[in-house]
Design an enzyme around this catalytic site. Structure first.
Site, PDB file in Angstrom:
ATOM      1  N   GLU A 117     -28.978   9.798  11.931  1.00  0.00           N
ATOM      2  CA  GLU A 117     -27.784   9.052  11.552  1.00  0.00           C
ATOM      3  C   GLU A 117     -27.968   7.597  11.935  1.00  0.00           C
ATOM      4  OE1 GLU A 117     -24.484  10.744  13.599  1.00  0.00           O
ATOM      5  OE2 GLU A 117     -24.139  12.301  12.111  1.00  0.00           O
ATOM      6  N   HIS A 137     -19.374  10.151  14.236  1.00  0.00           N
ATOM      7  CA  HIS A 137     -19.768  10.388  15.612  1.00  0.00           C
ATOM      8  C   HIS A 137     -19.640   9.123  16.459  1.00  0.00           C
ATOM      9  CE1 HIS A 137     -22.406  14.011  14.301  1.00  0.00           C
ATOM     10  NE2 HIS A 137     -21.196  14.392  14.635  1.00  0.00           N
TER      11      HIS A 137
END
Length: 289
Positions: free
Chosen positions: A209, A247
């Protein structure tokens, strides 16, 4: 073979009498995971799905010889639950709990290091060795036993990538959702090393990510130490700079940590990168042919 867990893993569920703990205990048992006990202070002597409940981890480990624990307790209690597991001799903790403060995780990490306890998570879906054991909240129907390992910061992308692999006849050795929090347990380097040492894992899929440089550090390890092929995919290719995406660790700062940076790093080292999830099985088949 598999890494971290198998049919012999003896699992304790911390928070087993809660809604999530009880629900996922049933799912794990149905898959064949060897759950030997649960923890719920004040409810010792009862059972959940036939699993004995204990008041403390020390009592549970002494009675069951457990070596693995999964945490299903609220964030404010999770740090102490992880520490209790580590101090009781548990070798692997899977922390599902979301929202644990970073300052608490710094304290937890010191205890884990001192006791030699490994951890997956927090804020993660857990892990599975298909056909052997599942410890977490993973949808077991999409997994297929095989020879491709998978590591992912994203739970949702774990499911998507596994589904792509399985639909294309590619089975998995072990799949691990490491979580997206800034302070976490086992990460890319440690898990890549375990996959490299596992004779049944023939290739690895790495899902990253935006944010941080963990993927770039992993790329150097792959280039210098991995003999097995690795395929990568990076989420957040259209994420704006400075905006957190999902996140806590998925944030681009000062123009670094973009998906484009990570893609360039991997391709510069000769590591194949998929631009779309459906490209993953194509690349894996190509590398294994």
């Amino acid at each position: 073979m598999s890494i971290l867990i198998d049919k012999k893993s003896r699992v304790i569920v911390q928070g087993i009498t809660g809604r999530d703990g009880a629900f996922h205990t049933k799912k794990m048992l149905e898959y064949g995971t060897h759950i030997v006990g649960g923890i719920s202070p004040g409810k010792g002597g009862t059972t959940v799905e036939g699993v004995p409940v204990f008041n403390t981890m020390q009592e549970a480990v002494l009675e069951t010889w457990a070596d693995t624990s999964i945490i299903f307790v609220p964030a404010r209690f999770a740090p102490d639950a992880i520490i209790e597991a580590s101090e009781s001799g548990i070798r692997l903790v899977i922390a599902i709990s979301e929202g644990i403060p970073v300052i608490d995780m710094l304290r937890v990490k010191e205890v884990l290091k001192r006791n030699g306890t490994s951890m997956i998570g927090p804020n993660c879906p857990g892990l599975i060795s298909p056909g052997k054991a599942m410890i977490g909240i993973l949808p077991t129907n999409i997994f297929k036993e095989g020879h491709v390992g998978l590591i992912s910061r994203s739970g949702t992308l774990t499911y998507e990538m596994v589904d792509q692999l399985t639909r294309n006849g590619i089975g998995q050795s072990t799949c691990i959702g490491i979580g997206g929090d800034p302070i976490a347990g086992l990460y890319y380097l440690e898990l890549l090393e375990l996959f490299e040492e596992d004779p049944e894992t023939k290739a690895v899929v790495l899902i990253g990510e935006i944010g941080g440089d963990a993927e770039e550090i992993a790329a150097e390890f792959i280039k210098n130490h991995m003999t097995k092929p690795v395929v990568a995919f990076f989420a957040g290719q259209t994420a704006p700079v400075g905006k957190q995406m999902g996140h806590a660790g998925a944030i681009i700062s000062s123009g670094s940590g973009t998906a484009q940076d990570k893609i360039a790093c991997y391709e510069g080292l000769g590591i194949p990168v998929a631009r779309e999830p459906e490209e993953i099985p194509v690349l894996v088949k190509k590398l294994l042919s």
